[in-house]
Design an enzyme around this catalytic site. Structure first.
Site, mmCIF file in Angstrom:
data_model
loop_
_atom_site.group_PDB
_atom_site.id
_atom_site.type_symbol
_atom_site.label_atom_id
_atom_site.label_comp_id
_atom_site.label_asym_id
_atom_site.label_seq_id
_atom_site.Cartn_x
_atom_site.Cartn_y
_atom_site.Cartn_z
ATOM 1 C CG ASP A 136 34.458 32.890 46.825
ATOM 2 O OD1 ASP A 136 34.554 34.056 46.771
ATOM 3 O OD2 ASP A 136 34.615 32.282 45.709
ATOM 4 C CE LYS A 145 38.340 27.966 46.129
ATOM 5 N NZ LYS A 145 38.619 28.552 44.905
ATOM 6 C CG MET A 182 45.360 34.972 47.933
ATOM 7 S SD MET A 182 45.271 33.563 46.950
ATOM 8 C CE MET A 182 45.755 34.090 45.415
HETATM 9 N N1 SAH Z 1 40.035 37.757 42.114
HETATM 10 C C1 SAH Z 1 40.206 38.553 43.310
HETATM 11 C C2 SAH Z 1 41.659 38.011 44.062
HETATM 12 C C3 SAH Z 1 41.344 36.699 44.567
HETATM 13 S S1 SAH Z 1 42.652 35.902 45.539
HETATM 14 C C4 SAH Z 1 40.682 40.060 42.938
HETATM 15 O O1 SAH Z 1 40.653 40.296 41.969
HETATM 16 O O2 SAH Z 1 40.603 40.802 43.932
HETATM 17 C C5 SAH Z 1 42.245 36.364 47.247
HETATM 18 C C6 SAH Z 1 43.171 37.523 47.693
HETATM 19 O O3 SAH Z 1 42.763 38.951 47.042
HETATM 20 C C7 SAH Z 1 43.380 37.733 49.289
HETATM 21 O O4 SAH Z 1 43.955 36.720 49.882
HETATM 22 C C8 SAH Z 1 43.762 39.058 49.313
HETATM 23 O O5 SAH Z 1 45.212 39.284 49.008
HETATM 24 C C9 SAH Z 1 43.262 39.811 48.050
HETATM 25 N N2 SAH Z 1 41.975 40.617 48.342
HETATM 26 C C10 SAH Z 1 40.777 40.284 47.597
HETATM 27 N N3 SAH Z 1 39.880 41.317 48.281
HETATM 28 C C11 SAH Z 1 40.417 42.003 49.157
HETATM 29 C C12 SAH Z 1 40.109 43.170 50.075
HETATM 30 N N4 SAH Z 1 38.895 43.574 49.997
HETATM 31 N N5 SAH Z 1 41.266 43.628 50.718
HETATM 32 C C13 SAH Z 1 42.511 43.445 50.514
HETATM 33 N N6 SAH Z 1 42.838 42.367 49.916
HETATM 34 C C14 SAH Z 1 41.995 41.719 49.220
#
Ligand code: SAH
Length: 503
Positions: free
Chosen positions: A37, A59, A174
């Site tokens: 995704d 997504k 998020m």
């Molecule tokens: N499972 C993921 C989170 C999924 S929810 C984890 O553990 O990181 C998706 C959210 O994760 C995004 O809206 C943002 O808030 C955050 N996110 C994921 N990758 C990111 C990145 N490289 N930089 C900043 N925020 C990130």
């Protein structure tokens, strides 16, 4: 009979390709099908076998390419068919990643699965902005929550009262789109408006951006700067550590977006070096290497290579193509005989040495055809020597003309041709159009010609970097200005010139 079907739920980390686990990489390599995704770095797809199927399920908030039910259905169905399915998710699969729901579906369906944890953006994101989520001097507790809840739930399940009172650092994911509500709710329930706060966007990637404010001022600052998702938010005194340990954003090329136009196959070395210095690299391959039109003629010359006095290589691609053909024809390295080897420059020399062969002649400094001719003049009498020049279909004639002029008997082995890349760069082109770039690099005349033939408008103010005089001449001939030229006409030379330019 037990099916070999299995689904790996893999966390790919926050984006920096180095932050994928070794086990995650194994799972990508083993996959028959990859399901990935939005937040998963598409670079990882390169580890997949070429025949592996790749399914994008999207997504972004509000732009669900596939619903969660559809995703569940896809992975269950494919694993049931006996396939190895690798489901890639950004960060860690079970931290707000719905990995647990997918695992539950697989379990219900009786399909084998494994969870492969990943580095979460909740911790790595702040760390790459110089913000440790815990610190002995500041706190001993960390609360992680989501700013985007299930929209089908009527009421918020976030207990702002408890969140506001929680000690230590708070991280939420998020949350950019609801930043106003989240910060004001926390303040309303007793959190100090003066608490330091940061948002880290596209954390761990070259395009990372960090916004620092306080709980009370962040919402206004987001509006004012147009700061966008995806970002991780961190609230707490630990944010002040950034003043001291902001390591990632202080690297020399941080914040510079640089375009690499080499073939996908060759881009790696340049991309890695620029990224290591902090640049945000867009790989936009403009050319691809293909077999020569007359493979048979090439094969015959390679077969006879041992009968020559010299083999001359003028590009790394030529060396690759030569030995690929050589080992189709022979299975003994000694068939190369006692032929001497001349190369145009260090990159080509490295390729020869990879074959455990010694380079007999290389220019001292000018790594262009004229430099190689001079090296021959200075060190060897080639009168009546037989020379096999391994070249591209579209090379300049300098080598053949000059060496013949010196009495050499030159045969030309056309090893490959350079054709425009038409498929592998669509995403990069879109990014270039949308975000622009600070600099574009050219490592050969053909990258220049083929880039310009794409008809893409160069972003205003973009700087142009060239590997050497021949490439620069092509750039000028096409009406552009060279801003940076490598002193040493190699990839490390080009990188050094770029670093100096921005110093
Ligand atoms: N499972 C993921 C989170 C999924 S929810 C984890 O553990 O990181 C998706 C959210 O994760 C995004 O809206 C943002 O808030 C955050 N996110 C994921 N990758 C990111 C990145 N490289 N930089 C900043 N925020 C990130």
């Amino acid at each position: 009979m037990k099916s070999k079907g299995i689904c790996y739920l893999v966390g790919t980390g926050p984006g920096d390709p180095g932050l994928l686990t070794l086990k995650g990489k194994d799972c990508i390599e083993a996959a028959d099908v990859l399901v990935y995704d939005y937040l998963c770095n598409p670079e990882f797809l390169r580890f997949a076998r070429p025949e592996a199927e790749k399914i994008y399920v999207g997504k972004k908030a509000r732009d669900h390419t596939k619903t969660q039910d559809e995703i569940n259905e896809i992975i269950v169905k494919l694993a049931r068919e006996g396939k190895v399915v690798t489901r890639l998710k950004g960060g860690d699969p079970v931290l707000f990643g719905r990995g647990a729901e997918e695992a539950g579906e697989l379990a219900n369906a009786g399909v084998r699965f494994e969870i492969v944890p990943g580095i979460t953006s909740a911790i790595a994101g702040p760390a790459y902005a110089g913000i440790p989520v815990t610190h002995r001097e500041h706190c001993s507790q960390l609360t992680i929550f989501t700013g985007h809840e299930d929209p089908t739930k009527p009421e918020t399940s976030l207990d702002y009262e408890k969140l506001a009172k929680a000690d230590g650092t708070k991280v939420f994911l998020m949350g950019v789109e609801r930043i106003d509500e989240i910060t004001s709710q926390l303040i309303k329930h007793g959190a100090a408006a003066t608490t330091p706060m940061a948002l880290v966007r596209w954390a761990t990637l070259g395009r990372q951006q960090t916004l620092v404010a306080t709980l009370g001022t962040m919402a206004a600052k987001v509006k004012e700067t147009g700061f966008k998702a995806p970002a991780v938010a961190v609230v707490g005194d630990v944010v002040t550590e950034r003043d001291k340990i902001n390591w990632f954003e202080s690297r020399p090329l941080f914040g510079r977006r640089i375009v690499v136009t080499r073939t996908r196959h060759q881009a790696g070395a340049l991309t890695k070096k620029l990224a290591a210095l902090g640049a945000d690299v867009i790989e936009l391959p403009t050319i691809r290497i293909e077999e020569p039109h007359n493979r048979m003629a090439f094969g015959e010359l390679v077969q006879d290579a041992h009968t020559y006095d010299w083999i001359v290589f003028t590009s790394p691609n030529g060396v690759d193509a030569f030995f690929k053909m050589f080992y189709k024809l022979y299975n003994d390295a000694r068939e190369i005989g006692g032929v001497k080897i001349a190369v145009i420059g260090p990159g080509t020399a490295d390729k020869v040495r990879e074959q455990h062969l010694t380079v007999d002649l290389m220019p001292e400094k000018d790594f262009v055809a004229e430099g190689l001719v001079k090296a021959f003049k200075d060190h060897h009498n080639i009168e009546n020597s037989t020379i096999l020049w391994v070249r591209a279909e579209e090379a300049r004639e300098v080598i053949a003309n000059e060496l013949t002029g010196m009495g050499g008997i030159v045969d030309e082995a056309i090893a490959y041709r350079t054709v425009p890349e038409k498929e592998d760069n669509l995403e990069a082109l879109a990014r270039l159009k949308e975000e622009g770039a600070d600099m574009i690099t050219f490592t050969s005349s053909s990258t220049v010609e083929h880039f310009l033939d794409l008809g893409v408008a160069l972003p205003a103010g973009i700087k142009i970097a060239s590997i050497g005089p021949v490439t620069s001449a092509t750039i000028k001939k096409r009406g552009l200005k060279v801003d940076v030229s490598a002193k040493e006409h190699t990839i490390p030379g080009l990188v050094a010139a770029i670093e100096k330019f921005y110093a």
